[in-house]
Scaffold this active site. Structure first.
Site, PDB file in Angstrom:
ATOM      1  N   THR A 298       0.813  -1.226   0.000  1.00 32.04           N
ATOM      2  CA  THR A 298       0.000   0.000   0.000  1.00 32.04           C
ATOM      3  C   THR A 298       0.844   1.273   0.000  1.00 32.04           C
ATOM      4  O   THR A 298       0.341   2.351  -0.309  1.00 32.04           O
ATOM      5  CB  THR A 298      -0.915   0.038   1.242  1.00 32.04           C
TER       6      THR A 298
ATOM      7  N   CYS B  98       2.282   3.216   9.456  1.00 33.86           N
ATOM      8  CA  CYS B  98       1.296   3.392  10.523  1.00 33.86           C
ATOM      9  C   CYS B  98       1.924   3.251  11.906  1.00 33.86           C
ATOM     10  O   CYS B  98       3.062   2.789  12.055  1.00 33.86           O
ATOM     11  CB  CYS B  98       0.201   2.332  10.416  1.00 33.86           C
TER      12      CYS B  98
ATOM     13  N   CYS C 167      -2.623   0.895  14.965  1.00 33.65           N
ATOM     14  CA  CYS C 167      -3.560   1.370  13.935  1.00 33.65           C
ATOM     15  C   CYS C 167      -4.718   0.382  13.778  1.00 33.65           C
ATOM     16  O   CYS C 167      -4.531  -0.836  13.887  1.00 33.65           O
ATOM     17  CB  CYS C 167      -2.827   1.534  12.606  1.00 33.65           C
TER      18      CYS C 167
ATOM     19  N   ARG D 287      -6.434  -2.982   8.690  1.00 37.61           N
ATOM     20  CA  ARG D 287      -6.289  -4.439   8.597  1.00 37.61           C
ATOM     21  C   ARG D 287      -4.827  -4.836   8.778  1.00 37.61           C
ATOM     22  O   ARG D 287      -3.918  -4.187   8.255  1.00 37.61           O
ATOM     23  CB  ARG D 287      -6.797  -4.905   7.230  1.00 37.61           C
TER      24      ARG D 287
ATOM     25  N   ARG E 198       4.239   6.803   2.803  1.00 34.37           N
ATOM     26  CA  ARG E 198       3.478   7.983   3.216  1.00 34.37           C
ATOM     27  C   ARG E 198       2.670   7.648   4.470  1.00 34.37           C
ATOM     28  O   ARG E 198       2.365   6.483   4.744  1.00 34.37           O
ATOM     29  CB  ARG E 198       2.547   8.444   2.095  1.00 34.37           C
TER      30      ARG E 198
ATOM     31  N   CYS F 290      -0.232   7.129   7.176  1.00 29.05           N
ATOM     32  CA  CYS F 290      -1.593   6.608   7.160  1.00 29.05           C
ATOM     33  C   CYS F 290      -2.576   7.723   7.544  1.00 29.05           C
ATOM     34  O   CYS F 290      -2.336   8.475   8.492  1.00 29.05           O
ATOM     35  CB  CYS F 290      -1.699   5.449   8.147  1.00 29.05           C
TER      36      CYS F 290
ATOM     37  N   CYS G  51      -4.509   6.424  11.305  1.00 28.36           N
ATOM     38  CA  CYS G  51      -3.876   6.561  12.623  1.00 28.36           C
ATOM     39  C   CYS G  51      -3.006   7.809  12.736  1.00 28.36           C
ATOM     40  O   CYS G  51      -2.570   8.167  13.824  1.00 28.36           O
ATOM     41  CB  CYS G  51      -3.046   5.319  12.960  1.00 28.36           C
TER      42      CYS G  51
END
Length: 365
Positions: A32, A36, A40, A43, A65, A67, A70
């Site tokens: 992705t 995080c 967080c 999933r 980058r 999240c 969170c």
């Protein structure tokens, strides 16, 4: 030079699985491109897609980058356990009432007790007693000749409280007196007298000091004079005398250094370890690190179920009086650096290099 990843990834993954809000890292998901906080609500990623970073900057530099869920770059609110720890450390002279701690953290008293013990391994009261014991130890070490003053400065409400908790392994007066009333026998041998390996000879000599209960002092040094002086400085008022019979114990320790694995003989040697409940727990965890392996301070804290106690674990390692048998040399910094060692960083390097070489030999077909 021995190096380790900056993050103990096995320990970090276990913390991520439990969504530990006290974990001191950030994780990113390769599929992705997002990083995080460990707690967080997104999933849980697959292990093979997960990357760990010590700082936000490292995650950013790796191309990830933040999240949006969170918000790892936003200031984090202290966890309930962190809030309770801070309160206990600031108010050593106040009782650790669960109702007060729960109100402080915005949770029920029962939850405060449960979360704290789960994270730290001890109850809030036990944690506060350990902190007070360390404070008392420091006050006495600094040379305060008035035991009563030291007791109150450490946060005890009365001198009887300090004696009741017995945090020093002896009464405060005897600790102040440098172990007065204790009898310590010792023996010193050069490593070269037992082992012909050059790498071991560079360690110099070893001293073992023991009470009737077991080994209370085990140090490495350049010479017999230096080692005996160190023992007497640690226990300046104890009755100390040489005992040739302990020479066999020293030989067992030296042979353990050169062995291809931790020996049963060295593990069977009785120890007289004196410290707080927390320190004793750390020292036991050190003895469970296999030869040829290392842990980071944060990894050891996480392994003990106390991920936010990294600094306390480091302090306990620094206060270890029994080298080799309580192998604090097997704990390194987060970057793999050897950090400090009571008996010299170069000796720490030599011990780890020897153990790593032995492990490599054992791994050969």
């Amino acid at each position: 030079m021995i190096t380790e990843p900056q993050i103990d990834e096995h320990a970090a993954w276990q913390q991520l699985l439990s969504r530990d809000a006290n974990a001191a890292f950030f994780y990113a998901v390769a599929t992705t491109g997002v990083f995080c906080r460990p707690n967080c609500k997104s999933r849980l990623p697959l292990r093979e897609n997960t990357r760990f970073f010590a700082t936000i900057g490292e995650a950013r530099d790796a191309g990830f980058r933040a999240c949006l869920r969170c918000k790892p770059e936003a200031p984090a609110n202290p966890s309930p356990v962190a809030q309770i720890c801070a309160y206990l450390e600031r108010h050593l002279d106040r009782p650790a009432r669960l109702a007060t701690l729960g109100k402080l953290a915005g949770i029920s008293p029962f939850t405060a007790q449960r979360l704290f013990k789960q994270a730290m391994g001890v109850t809030p009261s036990q944690y506060q007693r350990a902190i007070r014991a360390n404070a008392l130890r420091s006050e006495l070490r600094e040379g305060d000749t008035n035991v009563t003053n030291a007791v109150y400065e450490a946060g005890y409400g009365s001198s009887s409280r300090a004696y009741e908790s017995s945090p020093l392994g002896m009464t405060p007066g005897r600790f102040l007196a440098g172990g007065r009333g204790e009898t310590i026998r010792f023996a010193i041998r050069s490593v070269a007298s037992v082992s012909s390996a050059n790498s071991f000879q560079q360690l110099g000599a070893i001293i073992v000091g023991a009470t009737d209960r077991g080994i209370c002092w085990l140090a490495l040094g350049k010479s017999e004079a230096e080692l005996e002086a160190g023992l007497r400085a640690e226990f300046p008022a104890a009755t100390i005398h040489a005992d040739p019979k302990l020479g066999e114990t020293v030989a067992t320790v030296i042979q353990a250094i050169g062995a291809k694995s931790d020996t049963a003989a060295s593990h069977a040697l009785p120890l007289d370890l004196r410290g707080t409940a927390f320190q004793l727990r750390v020292w036991q965890a050190l003895r469970e690190i296999p030869q040829g392996e290392t842990r980071t301070y944060s990894g050891l804290a996480a392994q003990m179920g106390m991920p936010n106690a990294t600094r306390a674990v480091a302090r306990a390692c620094a206060l270890n009086r029994v080298s080799v048998l309580v192998p604090c040399h097997r704990v390194v910094g987060a970057s793999g650096s050897l950090t400090g060692y009571r008996w010299g960083v170069e000796r720490k390097r030599q011990l780890l290099s020897s153990e790593a070489a032995n492990r490599s030999v054992n791994a050969m077909p």
